[in-house]
Design a protein around this motif. Structure first.
Motif, PDB file in Angstrom:
ATOM      1  N   THR A   1       0.869  -1.180   0.000  1.00 47.47           N
ATOM      2  CA  THR A   1       0.000   0.000   0.000  1.00 47.47           C
ATOM      3  C   THR A   1       0.910   1.236   0.000  1.00 47.47           C
ATOM      4  O   THR A   1       2.129   1.111  -0.151  1.00 47.47           O
ATOM      5  CB  THR A   1      -0.905  -0.014   1.251  1.00 47.47           C
ATOM      6  N   LEU A   2       0.333   2.418   0.172  1.00 51.88           N
ATOM      7  CA  LEU A   2       1.134   3.650   0.267  1.00 51.88           C
ATOM      8  C   LEU A   2       0.980   4.235   1.667  1.00 51.88           C
ATOM      9  O   LEU A   2      -0.134   4.258   2.205  1.00 51.88           O
ATOM     10  CB  LEU A   2       0.667   4.676  -0.760  1.00 51.88           C
ATOM     11  N   PHE A   3       2.069   4.727   2.247  1.00 54.01           N
ATOM     12  CA  PHE A   3       1.956   5.289   3.600  1.00 54.01           C
ATOM     13  C   PHE A   3       1.546   6.756   3.584  1.00 54.01           C
ATOM     14  O   PHE A   3       1.245   7.334   4.631  1.00 54.01           O
ATOM     15  CB  PHE A   3       3.230   5.051   4.425  1.00 54.01           C
ATOM     16  N   VAL A   4       1.535   7.372   2.424  1.00 54.67           N
ATOM     17  CA  VAL A   4       0.923   8.699   2.263  1.00 54.67           C
ATOM     18  C   VAL A   4       0.290   8.695   0.878  1.00 54.67           C
ATOM     19  O   VAL A   4       0.885   8.190  -0.085  1.00 54.67           O
ATOM     20  CB  VAL A   4       1.939   9.847   2.437  1.00 54.67           C
TER      21      VAL A   4
ATOM     22  N   SER B   1      -4.092  13.002  -0.288  1.00 51.68           N
ATOM     23  CA  SER B   1      -4.173  14.357   0.256  1.00 51.68           C
ATOM     24  C   SER B   1      -2.802  14.935   0.563  1.00 51.68           C
ATOM     25  O   SER B   1      -2.682  16.059   1.048  1.00 51.68           O
ATOM     26  CB  SER B   1      -5.042  14.362   1.518  1.00 51.68           C
ATOM     27  N   ASP B   2      -1.761  14.183   0.274  1.00 49.37           N
ATOM     28  CA  ASP B   2      -0.380  14.630   0.450  1.00 49.37           C
ATOM     29  C   ASP B   2       0.463  13.620  -0.337  1.00 49.37           C
ATOM     30  O   ASP B   2      -0.077  12.647  -0.881  1.00 49.37           O
ATOM     31  CB  ASP B   2       0.009  14.630   1.939  1.00 49.37           C
ATOM     32  N   SER B   3       1.751  13.878  -0.443  1.00 50.87           N
ATOM     33  CA  SER B   3       2.604  12.940  -1.176  1.00 50.87           C
ATOM     34  C   SER B   3       4.006  13.007  -0.596  1.00 50.87           C
ATOM     35  O   SER B   3       4.364  13.967   0.093  1.00 50.87           O
ATOM     36  CB  SER B   3       2.641  13.296  -2.662  1.00 50.87           C
TER      37      SER B   3
ATOM     38  N   ALA C   1       2.610  15.372  -7.648  1.00 49.45           N
ATOM     39  CA  ALA C   1       3.256  14.103  -7.290  1.00 49.45           C
ATOM     40  C   ALA C   1       2.246  13.125  -6.684  1.00 49.45           C
ATOM     41  O   ALA C   1       2.441  11.912  -6.731  1.00 49.45           O
ATOM     42  CB  ALA C   1       4.404  14.351  -6.305  1.00 49.45           C
ATOM     43  N   ARG C   2       1.151  13.660  -6.124  1.00 49.58           N
ATOM     44  CA  ARG C   2       0.090  12.761  -5.625  1.00 49.58           C
ATOM     45  C   ARG C   2      -0.424  11.867  -6.760  1.00 49.58           C
ATOM     46  O   ARG C   2      -0.808  10.719  -6.523  1.00 49.58           O
ATOM     47  CB  ARG C   2      -1.090  13.572  -5.076  1.00 49.58           C
TER      48      ARG C   2
ATOM     49  N   PRO D   1      -7.971  19.796  -6.708  1.00 46.36           N
ATOM     50  CA  PRO D   1      -8.683  18.586  -7.137  1.00 46.36           C
ATOM     51  C   PRO D   1      -9.004  17.679  -5.948  1.00 46.36           C
ATOM     52  O   PRO D   1      -8.335  17.767  -4.910  1.00 46.36           O
ATOM     53  CB  PRO D   1      -7.685  17.913  -8.083  1.00 46.36           C
ATOM     54  N   PRO D   2     -10.014  16.826  -6.068  1.00 46.20           N
ATOM     55  CA  PRO D   2     -10.438  15.994  -4.943  1.00 46.20           C
ATOM     56  C   PRO D   2      -9.384  14.993  -4.493  1.00 46.20           C
ATOM     57  O   PRO D   2      -8.460  14.670  -5.227  1.00 46.20           O
ATOM     58  CB  PRO D   2     -11.667  15.260  -5.489  1.00 46.20           C
ATOM     59  N   THR D   3      -9.557  14.506  -3.278  1.00 43.64           N
ATOM     60  CA  THR D   3      -8.773  13.369  -2.772  1.00 43.64           C
ATOM     61  C   THR D   3      -9.667  12.120  -2.864  1.00 43.64           C
ATOM     62  O   THR D   3     -10.751  12.182  -3.444  1.00 43.64           O
ATOM     63  CB  THR D   3      -8.348  13.639  -1.317  1.00 43.64           C
TER      64      THR D   3
END
Lengths: 219, 219
Positions: A105-108, A111-113, A188-189, B103-105
């Protein structure tokens, strides 16, 4: 050119070796100056290759590639922060979290990256997120995948993105029209979350030598 | 064929209209049987179009498309659950969260997905996630985007995926080789997270008529 590469794994080694092959001087950085994998790489890569701490590699490079595992990225850039002032930092990392099993999975996310976190950690550096959507062998040899396919850049500084675009096209062999500027570092998100699809494509297609080509309607 | 379409927004209307144009009978479902947008669509779409509650549309359809806003998806399938037993449910939703601005999350990502949540909510139905990576106009008219580009399917039931593949190719005009089976419903994490990149591509390219083509090395 003198270049720092953070990370002694497959990505750091592949990018470091490509840069040395192109005639550049590369210092591979890790937590210690005597990392076994870094020393083995130096022995293999030859006279233009050297190793040191993250701080050493940061101070050495005119440009620095961050190729560490996502979970170690913030510690690494913090260790090298002073040497990274005013420089272009190419962030190749992905915030992969292997603690819940495979695929990771991703740890961020969303809503952030990690790209934004690295930029916040290095306010005086110009962070450009790029290459994180592609297997490392394809990063430096895009022709492994046939036809048109694309690489993305995200960053707040236009001049830094121009420099990274030059690295991608003139050094790594990407076609100019296949480098897509997504916008500022918050984009980058998009490329980090795309990893969740990339991992399934790898599973479904059975090869990591894959990429996507963005197709759009003609205006 | 009798088909249920959950949702009265652009996606539901576009898919519903396409299905009616192909000669199918379509019941558009929403929270109430007298939704203004659904009634206006029925008037426009003609004799093969009808409207009703989610439960009505679920009972009516031999296959059901879930095209509601992501935030309303679980309530919608819960309302229609009984009628959806044993049926193929095409999940076109994305878990977009607009509460933090544009943009949305995503309100679920990387360690779970809305596709999986819908499948858990409907254990007796065969949920297939598809089409959620593409603007609705391109979903039903892939030639709006030139050349090869791909659509994904994720689901636990091979027979259900075959049926959805037929809908995509025979009804909506996708080329067979451009339908990529990613695997079970957990691979919906991949296509839902990809939305984060899709949104930035839309921003950077200035058109939602875009898609990606997966390119891979020849074996």
């Amino acid at each position: 050119m003198k270049i720092g590469v953070f990370g002694t794994g497959m990505v750091g080694e592949t990018i470091g070796s490509k840069l040395v092959a192109l005639g550049h001087e590369v210092k591979m950085g890790s937590r210690t100056a005597t990392n076994d994998k870094a020393l083995a790489w130096v022995k293999k890569a030859g006279a233009k290759a050297s190793t040191g701490t993250f701080a050493d590699a940061a101070a050495f490079g005119e440009m620095v590639f961050v190729c560490v595992a996502g979970g170690g990225a913030l510690d690494a850039v913090r260790a090298g922060a002073k040497g990274l002032d005013g420089k272009v930092v190419v962030d190749v990392t992905n915030p992969l979290d292997f603690s819940k099993g495979m695929p990771p999975t991703l740890f961020v996310a969303t809503s952030d990256s990690l790209g934004e976190q690295i930029q916040r950690e290095l306010p005086k550096s110009h962070v450009v997120k790029s290459l994180n959507t592609i297997n490392c062998n394809v990063m430096v040899e895009p022709s492994r995948v046939p036809g048109d396919h694309d690489v993305f850049v995200s960053g707040n500084d236009a001049g830094a993105k121009t420099k990274v675009r030059q690295v991608l096209t003139e050094w790594f062999g990407w076609k100019k029209e296949n480098v897509i500027d997504l916008g500022d570092i918050t984009t980058a998100r998009g490329t980090e979350c795309y990893l969740m699809l990339w991992l399934r494509l790898w599973g479904a297609l059975g090869t990591p030598d894959l990429n996507v080509h963005v197709v759009r309607a003609k205006k």
